[in-house]
Motif scaffolding. Structure first.
Motif, short mmCIF file in Angstrom:
data_model
loop_
_atom_site.label_atom_id
_atom_site.label_comp_id
_atom_site.label_asym_id
_atom_site.label_seq_id
_atom_site.Cartn_x
_atom_site.Cartn_y
_atom_site.Cartn_z
N THR A 34 -11.88 -2.70 -1.92
CA THR A 34 -12.20 -3.85 -1.06
C THR A 34 -10.93 -4.58 -0.66
N VAL A 35 -10.97 -5.18 0.52
CA VAL A 35 -9.82 -5.93 1.04
C VAL A 35 -9.94 -7.38 0.60
N GLU A 36 -8.85 -7.91 0.04
CA GLU A 36 -8.84 -9.28 -0.44
C GLU A 36 -8.02 -10.21 0.43
N MET A 37 -6.93 -9.69 1.03
CA MET A 37 -6.04 -10.54 1.82
C MET A 37 -5.32 -9.67 2.85
N LEU A 38 -5.08 -10.25 4.02
CA LEU A 38 -4.35 -9.56 5.08
C LEU A 38 -3.17 -10.41 5.54
N ALA A 39 -2.14 -9.74 6.02
CA ALA A 39 -0.99 -10.41 6.63
C ALA A 39 -0.41 -9.45 7.65
N THR A 40 0.34 -9.98 8.59
CA THR A 40 1.02 -9.14 9.56
C THR A 40 2.49 -9.09 9.21
N GLY A 41 3.17 -8.03 9.66
CA GLY A 41 4.59 -7.93 9.36
C GLY A 41 5.23 -6.74 10.05
N LEU A 42 6.53 -6.66 9.91
CA LEU A 42 7.34 -5.61 10.51
C LEU A 42 7.90 -4.75 9.39
N TYR A 43 7.58 -3.46 9.43
CA TYR A 43 8.04 -2.54 8.40
C TYR A 43 8.30 -1.20 9.05
N GLY A 44 9.40 -0.60 8.70
CA GLY A 44 9.72 0.69 9.32
C GLY A 44 9.98 0.52 10.80
N LYS A 45 9.18 1.20 11.62
CA LYS A 45 9.44 1.21 13.06
C LYS A 45 8.53 0.31 13.87
N ALA A 51 -2.23 -5.13 3.90
CA ALA A 51 -3.54 -5.38 3.29
C ALA A 51 -3.43 -5.34 1.78
N MET A 52 -3.84 -6.43 1.14
CA MET A 52 -3.94 -6.46 -0.32
C MET A 52 -5.39 -6.12 -0.64
N THR A 53 -5.58 -5.04 -1.36
CA THR A 53 -6.93 -4.60 -1.70
C THR A 53 -7.16 -4.75 -3.19
N SER A 54 -8.30 -4.31 -3.62
CA SER A 54 -8.62 -4.37 -5.05
C SER A 54 -7.83 -3.36 -5.85
N MET A 55 -7.15 -2.39 -5.18
CA MET A 55 -6.45 -1.33 -5.89
C MET A 55 -4.98 -1.19 -5.56
N ARG A 56 -4.57 -1.66 -4.37
CA ARG A 56 -3.19 -1.42 -3.94
C ARG A 56 -2.81 -2.33 -2.79
N LEU A 57 -1.54 -2.31 -2.47
CA LEU A 57 -1.01 -2.99 -1.31
C LEU A 57 -0.76 -1.91 -0.26
N ILE A 58 -1.25 -2.13 0.97
CA ILE A 58 -1.15 -1.11 2.02
C ILE A 58 -0.44 -1.70 3.22
N PHE A 59 0.50 -0.94 3.80
CA PHE A 59 1.05 -1.28 5.10
C PHE A 59 0.52 -0.25 6.07
N VAL A 69 1.13 4.89 7.31
CA VAL A 69 0.45 4.26 6.17
C VAL A 69 1.36 4.42 4.97
N GLU A 70 1.66 3.31 4.34
CA GLU A 70 2.40 3.36 3.07
C GLU A 70 1.65 2.47 2.10
N ASP A 71 1.40 3.01 0.94
CA ASP A 71 0.66 2.21 -0.04
C ASP A 71 1.46 2.07 -1.32
N PHE A 72 1.16 0.98 -2.02
CA PHE A 72 1.81 0.64 -3.27
C PHE A 72 0.72 0.33 -4.29
N PRO A 73 0.32 1.33 -5.10
CA PRO A 73 -0.68 1.05 -6.14
C PRO A 73 -0.13 -0.02 -7.09
N TYR A 74 -0.98 -0.94 -7.51
CA TYR A 74 -0.53 -2.07 -8.33
C TYR A 74 0.15 -1.62 -9.62
N GLY A 128 -8.83 -8.49 -7.96
CA GLY A 128 -10.25 -8.22 -7.87
C GLY A 128 -10.87 -7.79 -9.18
N VAL A 129 -10.07 -7.52 -10.19
CA VAL A 129 -10.59 -7.09 -11.48
C VAL A 129 -10.30 -8.18 -12.50
N VAL A 130 -11.34 -8.72 -13.08
CA VAL A 130 -11.17 -9.75 -14.10
C VAL A 130 -10.99 -9.06 -15.44
#
Length: 175
Positions: A34-45, A51-59, A69-74, A128-130
């Motif tokens: 699930t998506v918890e928070m969004l932000a815009t930004g400049l990365y790569g090209k 997107a901050m999700t319940s499992m990872r951070l995604i650009f 798509v680049e993801d960063f598992p927590y 997202g996980v207590v």
């Protein structure tokens, strides 16, 4: 759209340049994520969506000709840095020996996202996980050694039979 994505998108001050990414975000999410928070930004090209999700951070950058798509598992993120300017800032994510700099992130979104990431890294949890507070269970060896010590104290006459029964009951209740 999905309610979690809609709710996070409503909190964005501007979706300029990220509407396509918001529409394509469900395609890159894992099952149950699930998506918890969004932000815009400049990365790569290019400009994209963070997107901050319940499992990872995604650009996510979804262009006409290409998709990034680049993801960063927590569990792989070791630290997060935020450097804010007057209106925009840079979010730096250190994960598995890599450093990702996401620039031109709106100041309020980037700071909130960095703070939330830091909290979860420090707590060893994922968003997202207590965390469950488990009652510390006494190890069987610990209980056995405590009971053996109690038996020795009674045999040596250091405690009475009533004290022995009381302390033994407390040790067994701790299981």
């Amino acid at each position: 759209m999905r309610p979690d994505i809609d709710a996070a998108a409503e909190k964005l001050k501007s979706t300029l340049g990220s509407k396509r990414e918001i529409n394509h975000l469900p395609e890159v999410l894992w099952e149950g994520e699930t998506v918890e928070m969004l932000a815009t930004g400049l990365y790569g090209k290019g400009n994209g969506l963070l997107a901050m999700t319940s499992m990872r951070l995604i650009f996510l950058k979804h262009g006409v000709m290409s998709q990034q798509v680049e993801d960063f598992p927590y569990s792989k993120i070791s630290s997060v840095q935020w450097a804010g300017g007057l209106l925009m800032g840079t979010l730096i994510v250190f994960a598995s020996g890599n450093k990702a700099e996401i620039k031109q992130v709106p100041k309020d979104q980037g700071k909130a996202l960095a703070d939330k990431l830091r909290m979860h890294i420090a707590a060893g949890t994922t968003p997202g996980v207590v965390p469950q507070q488990a009652a510390p269970a006494a190890a069987p060896q610990d209980v056995a050694s405590r009971l053996a010590t109690l038996d020795q104290l009674r045999a040596a006459g250091a405690i009475t039979d009533v004290e022995y029964q009381d302390r033994r009951a407390k040790i067994l209740d701790s299981l």
